[in-house]
Design a protein around this motif. Sequence first.
Motif, short mmCIF file in Angstrom:
data_model
loop_
_atom_site.label_atom_id
_atom_site.label_comp_id
_atom_site.label_asym_id
_atom_site.label_seq_id
_atom_site.Cartn_x
_atom_site.Cartn_y
_atom_site.Cartn_z
N GLU A 143 0.81 -1.13 -0.19
CA GLU A 143 -0.12 0.17 0.12
C GLU A 143 0.87 1.40 0.15
O GLU A 143 2.00 1.48 0.65
CB GLU A 143 -0.75 -0.03 1.26
CG GLU A 143 -1.65 1.22 1.18
CD GLU A 143 -2.82 1.08 2.41
OE1 GLU A 143 -2.97 -0.05 3.11
OE2 GLU A 143 -3.77 2.24 2.76
N GLY A 144 0.60 2.06 -0.85
CA GLY A 144 1.23 3.45 -1.06
C GLY A 144 2.30 3.53 -1.84
O GLY A 144 2.97 4.40 -2.52
N GLU A 145 2.63 2.12 -2.53
CA GLU A 145 3.79 2.21 -3.38
C GLU A 145 3.26 2.61 -4.96
O GLU A 145 1.89 2.42 -5.07
CB GLU A 145 4.32 0.89 -3.65
CG GLU A 145 5.35 0.36 -2.58
CD GLU A 145 6.17 -1.02 -2.71
OE1 GLU A 145 6.93 -1.18 -1.90
OE2 GLU A 145 5.53 -1.72 -3.50
N LYS A 146 4.13 3.00 -5.71
CA LYS A 146 3.66 3.23 -7.17
C LYS A 146 4.03 1.87 -7.94
O LYS A 146 5.35 2.06 -8.59
CB LYS A 146 3.96 4.61 -7.65
CG LYS A 146 3.57 5.64 -6.94
CD LYS A 146 4.14 6.95 -7.68
CE LYS A 146 3.76 8.41 -6.74
NZ LYS A 146 2.30 8.37 -6.37
N PRO A 147 3.36 0.95 -7.97
CA PRO A 147 4.03 -0.32 -8.90
C PRO A 147 4.17 0.19 -10.32
O PRO A 147 3.31 0.80 -10.99
CB PRO A 147 2.81 -1.30 -8.60
CG PRO A 147 1.74 -0.78 -7.66
CD PRO A 147 1.75 0.81 -7.75
N SER A 148 5.07 -0.28 -10.95
CA SER A 148 5.45 -0.17 -12.12
C SER A 148 5.04 -1.30 -13.01
O SER A 148 4.88 -1.16 -14.35
CB SER A 148 6.76 0.03 -12.59
OG SER A 148 7.61 -1.11 -11.76
N HIS A 149 4.53 -2.42 -12.51
CA HIS A 149 4.14 -3.72 -13.13
C HIS A 149 2.83 -4.23 -12.53
O HIS A 149 2.62 -3.87 -11.38
CB HIS A 149 5.11 -4.72 -13.03
CG HIS A 149 6.39 -4.64 -13.63
ND1 HIS A 149 7.18 -3.61 -13.08
CD2 HIS A 149 6.98 -4.95 -14.68
CE1 HIS A 149 8.48 -3.29 -13.82
NE2 HIS A 149 8.27 -4.51 -14.95
N SER A 150 2.05 -4.79 -13.35
CA SER A 150 0.82 -5.54 -12.97
C SER A 150 1.30 -6.90 -12.58
O SER A 150 1.95 -7.35 -13.38
CB SER A 150 -0.21 -5.54 -13.92
OG SER A 150 -0.81 -4.30 -13.92
N CYS A 151 0.63 -7.59 -11.56
CA CYS A 151 1.31 -9.00 -11.29
C CYS A 151 0.00 -9.91 -11.63
O CYS A 151 -1.24 -9.68 -11.34
CB CYS A 151 1.73 -9.22 -10.20
SG CYS A 151 0.79 -8.61 -8.64
N LEU A 152 0.61 -10.85 -12.40
CA LEU A 152 -0.33 -12.01 -12.91
C LEU A 152 0.04 -13.35 -12.15
O LEU A 152 1.18 -13.88 -12.04
CB LEU A 152 -0.24 -12.31 -14.49
CG LEU A 152 -1.02 -13.41 -15.09
CD1 LEU A 152 -2.32 -13.36 -15.18
CD2 LEU A 152 -0.38 -13.62 -16.43
N LEU A 153 -0.94 -13.92 -11.65
CA LEU A 153 -0.68 -15.08 -10.85
C LEU A 153 -0.80 -16.32 -11.75
O LEU A 153 -1.85 -16.58 -12.27
CB LEU A 153 -1.58 -15.38 -9.57
CG LEU A 153 -1.67 -14.97 -8.21
CD1 LEU A 153 -2.76 -15.06 -7.42
CD2 LEU A 153 -0.25 -15.65 -7.60
#
Lengths: 249, 84
Positions: free
Chosen positions: A48-58
Amino acid sequence: MQDRSQTLSPMIDKLQLWRPLDPAEKRAILALPHKVEEARAHACLVREGEKPSHSCLLLEGFAFRHKVLVDGSRSISAIHMKGDIVDLQNALLGTADHSVETLTRATVAFIPREEMKRIAFEFPSVGLAMWYDTLVDGSIFREWIANIARRDAAARLAHLLCEFGLRLQAIGLGDRRSYQLPMTQEQLADATGLTSVHVNRTLMDLESRGLIARSKKAVTIADWKRMEDAAGFNEAYLHLRGQVSLSPP
Amino acid sequence: MTLYYFHLRDGEDILLDPEGRDLGSMEAIREATLREARSIISSDSLEGKVKLSYRLDVEDESGKVVHRLQFEDAVSLQRGRVPE
């Protein structure tokens, strides 16, 4: 390890629950740039709070979305499984408003958010399927709100167990009436607004009523119809529309 | 990591905690125990039947009881009736 060119196929299978995709659209998904990582259980995928550069696929394993409250308690708001794009919303929203953690060992593909945006516009059917996916996520959230707001402890757990079974079956990971539940009592408690001992007592109650049988992590729903009644479960909110055979037990 | 097991007794039966939970301090154990008791009491009260004769025993991995809570001590009841 399977042929690397097929690595992202769980994403195709998941999106095709919502819309059929043609060969070019499937090839475009398989060609998405990504990096695969193995994660241990309880690994943080999104904070929470981060700016993810990627989406994660399980690709394998299970994960959950959660928030930690001011008093340190935790609320689990979703469970994710193979094929789920756990933080698709971060492809657009930017800052993660909740955290994602693995429930079990998991294999995760990280896809750059820009690529997620690109494929949605270059291949509108893929974009539409991803839109469906977020809408169904929303539908599941609404059901979970009803769960913790208005159902009693037995119905909350019965509902979660019905949903989990149906979703596993929809992606070909098992039978809705008999599966391995990868959650501890504490995690079930955090997902249902209960506490662990309360979960333990309630599962025991479901068992003594002949609705479920348990052995370690294996759950068997002995009587699907009675379980649905106990949960007030109606699978319509999962929008699986005939993807899962609901034929008689 | 230290696991603590929360067993629920009611004088006749015992509901064993098969998993245990990782807690860092006695204070965390006391808080968790109180929350457990109150959660069950509040849920039972919605169904109209509260059982205060439960007791929670918290054991460490060696089976030693490190904390105990009678449900009667988990809430204070203000009893009485408004005169007719």
